[in-house]
Design a protein around this motif. Structure first.
Motif, PDB file in Angstrom:
ATOM      1  N   TYR A 446       0.832  -1.205   0.000  1.00 33.75           N
ATOM      2  CA  TYR A 446       0.000   0.000   0.000  1.00 33.75           C
ATOM      3  C   TYR A 446       0.864   1.252   0.000  1.00 33.75           C
ATOM      4  O   TYR A 446       2.040   1.227   0.361  1.00 33.75           O
ATOM      5  N   ARG A 447       0.259   2.365  -0.415  1.00 32.33           N
ATOM      6  CA  ARG A 447       0.863   3.685  -0.321  1.00 32.33           C
ATOM      7  C   ARG A 447      -0.257   4.676  -0.026  1.00 32.33           C
ATOM      8  O   ARG A 447      -1.440   4.336  -0.127  1.00 32.33           O
ATOM      9  N   MET A 448       0.124   5.910   0.312  1.00 30.25           N
ATOM     10  CA  MET A 448      -0.870   6.905   0.703  1.00 30.25           C
ATOM     11  C   MET A 448      -1.069   7.942  -0.403  1.00 30.25           C
ATOM     12  O   MET A 448      -0.138   8.290  -1.125  1.00 30.25           O
ATOM     13  N   ARG A 449      -2.287   8.436  -0.485  1.00 30.69           N
ATOM     14  CA  ARG A 449      -2.651   9.496  -1.431  1.00 30.69           C
ATOM     15  C   ARG A 449      -2.825  10.797  -0.643  1.00 30.69           C
ATOM     16  O   ARG A 449      -3.919  11.359  -0.565  1.00 30.69           O
ATOM     17  N   THR A 450      -1.719  11.282  -0.063  1.00 26.30           N
ATOM     18  CA  THR A 450      -1.817  12.438   0.829  1.00 26.30           C
ATOM     19  C   THR A 450      -1.257  13.718   0.225  1.00 26.30           C
ATOM     20  O   THR A 450      -1.724  14.803   0.529  1.00 26.30           O
ATOM     21  N   GLY A 451      -0.205  13.628  -0.579  1.00 26.62           N
ATOM     22  CA  GLY A 451       0.460  14.825  -1.085  1.00 26.62           C
ATOM     23  C   GLY A 451       1.346  15.487  -0.053  1.00 26.62           C
ATOM     24  O   GLY A 451       1.957  16.527  -0.318  1.00 26.62           O
ATOM     25  N   SER A 452       1.462  14.916   1.142  1.00 27.65           N
ATOM     26  CA  SER A 452       2.297  15.471   2.219  1.00 27.65           C
ATOM     27  C   SER A 452       2.764  14.320   3.096  1.00 27.65           C
ATOM     28  O   SER A 452       2.210  13.210   3.038  1.00 27.65           O
ATOM     29  N   PRO A 453       3.806  14.530   3.914  1.00 27.83           N
ATOM     30  CA  PRO A 453       4.295  13.449   4.774  1.00 27.83           C
ATOM     31  C   PRO A 453       3.197  12.905   5.701  1.00 27.83           C
ATOM     32  O   PRO A 453       2.262  13.624   6.067  1.00 27.83           O
ATOM     33  N   TRP A 454       3.337  11.647   6.043  1.00 28.78           N
ATOM     34  CA  TRP A 454       2.366  10.990   6.935  1.00 28.78           C
ATOM     35  C   TRP A 454       3.122  10.087   7.898  1.00 28.78           C
ATOM     36  O   TRP A 454       4.318   9.842   7.737  1.00 28.78           O
ATOM     37  N   ASP A 500       6.026   6.950  -0.764  1.00 28.96           N
ATOM     38  CA  ASP A 500       6.594   5.744  -0.166  1.00 28.96           C
ATOM     39  C   ASP A 500       5.611   4.580  -0.261  1.00 28.96           C
ATOM     40  O   ASP A 500       4.400   4.756  -0.087  1.00 28.96           O
ATOM     41  N   GLU A 501       6.160   3.399  -0.522  1.00 28.08           N
ATOM     42  CA  GLU A 501       5.320   2.205  -0.625  1.00 28.08           C
ATOM     43  C   GLU A 501       5.750   1.179   0.412  1.00 28.08           C
ATOM     44  O   GLU A 501       6.945   0.919   0.605  1.00 28.08           O
ATOM     45  N   VAL A 502       4.779   0.580   1.073  1.00 26.35           N
ATOM     46  CA  VAL A 502       5.002  -0.409   2.124  1.00 26.35           C
ATOM     47  C   VAL A 502       4.614  -1.787   1.584  1.00 26.35           C
ATOM     48  O   VAL A 502       3.590  -1.939   0.913  1.00 26.35           O
ATOM     49  N   LEU A 503       5.442  -2.777   1.879  1.00 27.36           N
ATOM     50  CA  LEU A 503       5.133  -4.164   1.527  1.00 27.36           C
ATOM     51  C   LEU A 503       5.238  -5.022   2.783  1.00 27.36           C
ATOM     52  O   LEU A 503       6.238  -4.970   3.501  1.00 27.36           O
ATOM     53  N   MET A 504       4.196  -5.802   3.047  1.00 29.93           N
ATOM     54  CA  MET A 504       4.178  -6.692   4.205  1.00 29.93           C
ATOM     55  C   MET A 504       3.894  -8.114   3.721  1.00 29.93           C
ATOM     56  O   MET A 504       2.954  -8.331   2.951  1.00 29.93           O
ATOM     57  N   ILE A 505       4.716  -9.061   4.178  1.00 30.87           N
ATOM     58  CA  ILE A 505       4.481 -10.479   3.895  1.00 30.87           C
ATOM     59  C   ILE A 505       4.381 -11.177   5.249  1.00 30.87           C
ATOM     60  O   ILE A 505       5.376 -11.273   5.979  1.00 30.87           O
ATOM     61  N   THR A 506       3.206 -11.626   5.600  1.00 34.88           N
ATOM     62  CA  THR A 506       2.991 -12.204   6.927  1.00 34.88           C
ATOM     63  C   THR A 506       3.449 -13.667   6.964  1.00 34.88           C
ATOM     64  O   THR A 506       3.499 -14.333   5.927  1.00 34.88           O
ATOM     65  N   PRO A 507       3.789 -14.188   8.153  1.00 37.15           N
ATOM     66  CA  PRO A 507       4.348 -15.554   8.248  1.00 37.15           C
ATOM     67  C   PRO A 507       3.320 -16.629   7.923  1.00 37.15           C
ATOM     68  O   PRO A 507       2.111 -16.441   8.056  1.00 37.15           O
ATOM     69  N   GLY A 508       3.842 -17.780   7.537  1.00 37.84           N
ATOM     70  CA  GLY A 508       3.016 -18.971   7.376  1.00 37.84           C
ATOM     71  C   GLY A 508       2.966 -19.768   8.666  1.00 37.84           C
ATOM     72  O   GLY A 508       3.810 -19.604   9.545  1.00 37.84           O
ATOM     73  N   GLY A 509       1.965 -20.635   8.808  1.00 40.28           N
ATOM     74  CA  GLY A 509       1.816 -21.442  10.013  1.00 40.28           C
ATOM     75  C   GLY A 509       2.665 -22.697   9.983  1.00 40.28           C
ATOM     76  O   GLY A 509       3.134 -23.136   8.932  1.00 40.28           O
ATOM     77  N   GLY A 510       2.883 -23.294  11.152  1.00 37.98           N
ATOM     78  CA  GLY A 510       3.663 -24.524  11.260  1.00 37.98           C
ATOM     79  C   GLY A 510       2.873 -25.747  10.814  1.00 37.98           C
ATOM     80  O   GLY A 510       1.644 -25.771  10.860  1.00 37.98           O
TER      81      GLY A 510
END
Length: 516
Positions: A446-454, A500-510
């Motif tokens: 995801y990224r933000m559509r703000t036009g200013s810092p967040w 800025d773009e954020v990428l999150m990859i969550t863990p897998g289960g056992g």
């Protein structure tokens, strides 16, 4: 009370608390309540014993709420209450463990006498201070601390308290909108309980509460009595946003003759300097969830079914937080509490437990101003990893276990805040191998559509140590968190730029069992 009469009255009670929860969700302002169901609703007898809970809710809220009613009534005695009074607190040690969770308790009057209480706990959008992250250095940096007070007195708002709260939060309209939903849902429950008493000719619900609670406790003790007595141990290790490795150790002692279980966290990590410490009520909530879901999940969750389970922890322990340690991100550790208990119980009931899962949901909070210059503060929104595999089935993918909170749909978030999602998909193959595979995590960008810092508050965990498998099953893949392609592990609020773009990859289960 005969079985038919009890079943009729019980179905009425469940309808009351479920309608209370539905009303709360319909009226609530915040997506985390309305869409995700991050809440708890319960009905109590006049002795402040939890009789029934709504079917919607999370273990951390529900079981904490069970203790909160007694705590509130110690501070404001029942004999001082009047019709129209509504009690409130967000004291972490009296309720659900951090300032964002506000508990509201409404006395239910009948013929001038209190016959019970209806309560709710929900996660609020903002409570001032640092925010939902783990970066505060002590609890007083984390937000507004509301002691046990009357939110309403004889039906009239406590104007002083309302003014203090409005002045100390970033989004007062959202706060009071959600508080209004809690109060309204409590009024509905009170009205419905009186209607039930009218219908069946009851002066109060004491006999009914005694019957429900006694039967629930007896059934729980009978389930425990079928287990072999002894002490069984379990341990879980996981990393948190600061990079430190947290260890939770449990010794689960089963006394089959008495029908008791004691869970001791001696040997677990000590207090943390960041806001991931867990108050005893929240620890107890997730510990009892682990036992209840293993032994007798079909039973009502109330004062009786919780009574045979005791939880202890040393003073210098991360799951026994002492003032003034920070606690706002207590779920980062608290949602791992079930795993060492499940490992211990695997020694006595292996078919009823699951392997380690991703654990705590990855919580995100965004703050800033949109392109029109209007301020926004999101409530937390959560992303889950894979659940651990079970004795006869693969683990579920992208599921919020053990919390049970739902994910807020991306469409709702994009409509409510200036956020744009670039991807949201399963991270295939991230679950651990075994006879039954762990569930997969997910990939979210995801990224933000703000036009200013967040500002970004992000609380990932398990970035280095994936969930362990059980009985020879393989570990799940650890998670990954990056900003603009660079791996990040921060325990603080981060200033972000518009593109800025954020990428999150969550863990897998056992996984569970050795692969064939």
């Amino acid at each position: 009370m005969d079985g038919i009469e009890l079943e009729i009255l019980w179905s009425n009670v469940i309808s009351i608390v479920s309608e209370q929860a539905r009303a709360l969700q319909r009226v609530a302002f915040s997506p985390v309540v309305r869409e995700a169901g991050d809440l708890a609703n319960a009905l109590f007898d006049k002795r402040a014993r939890m009789v029934a809970q709504a079917v919607t809710g999370t273990p951390g809220h529900i079981n904490s709420l069970g203790a909160a009613a007694r705590n509130l009534l110690k501070a404001i005695p029942p004999e001082t209450l009047k019709p129209g009074d509504v009690l409130i607190t967000n004291d972490p040690w009296m309720s659900a463990g951090h300032f964002f969770d506000i508990t509201v308790l409404t006395p239910i009057f009948r013929s001038g006498e209190i016959i019970g209480y209806c309560g709710s706990t929900i996660h609020h959008t903002d409570i001032g201070g640092y925010g939902v992250g783990s970066g505060a250095r002590d609890i007083h940096e984390e937000g507004l601390w509301i002691p046990v007070l009357k939110l309403y007195e004889a039906g009239k708002p406590n104007e002083t308290l309302h003014a203090v709260m409005r002045q100390n939060v970033r989004t007062p309209d959202a706060l009071f909108g959600d508080l209004g939903a809690q109060v309204a849902s409590g009024n509905i429950a009170a009205e419905r309980l009186n209607t039930m008493c009218d219908r069946y000719g009851l002066a109060d619900i004491e006999d009914l509460a005694d019957e429900i609670i006694t039967r629930s406790e007896t059934a729980t003790r009978e389930a425990i009595s079928k287990l072999p007595s002894g002490t069984y141990t379990g341990e879980s290790r996981f990393d948190v946003p600061s990079g430190e490795i947290i260890t939770l150790r449990t010794a689960v002692t089963i006394d089959a003759e008495a029908g008791d279980i004691t869970i001791d966290f001696a040997g677990s990590s000590g207090p943390s300097p960041i806001g991931i410490n867990v108050v005893p009520a929240y620890t107890h909530a997730y510990a009892t969830f682990a036992v209840r879901s293993t032994l007798n999940p079909e039973l009502p969750n109330n004062y009786g079914s919780l009574s045979p389970i005791r939880v202890t922890a040393p003073d210098e322990c991360i799951v026994n937080a002492k003032y003034p340690v920070p606690v706002n991100a207590r779920h980062v550790v608290g949602m791992y509490v079930p795993f060492p208990i499940l490992k211990a119980l695997a020694n006595v009931t292996p078919k009823n437990v699951v392997a380690e899962g991703s654990g705590a949901v990855w919580t995100i909070q965004i703050q800033g101003r949109d392109r029109a210059g209007q301020p926004f503060t999101s409530s937390m929104f959560n992303y889950s990893g894979g659940m651990g595999a079970r004795a006869t089935k693969d683990g579920l993918s992208a599921i919020c276990y053990p919390t049970g909170v739902a994910a807020v749909p991306t469409e709702v978030l994009e409509a409510a805040f200036p956020i744009e999602f670039t991807c949201k998909e399963l991270e295939l193959g991230s679950g651990g191998p075994g006879k039954y595979r762990g569930g997969d995590g997910q990939r979210i960008g995801y990224r933000m559509r703000t036009g200013s810092p967040w500002l970004l508050n992000a609380i990932p965990s398990r970035l280095t140590e994936g969930p362990e498998g059980l009985f020879g099953g393989g570990s799940g893949t650890p998670g990954h968190f990056e900003i603009n392609g660079k791996a990040v592990s921060e325990a603080r609020k981060i200033e972000m730029q518009p593109e800025d773009e954020v990428l999150m990859i969550t863990p897998g289960g056992g996984g569970y069992g050795q692969a064939g």
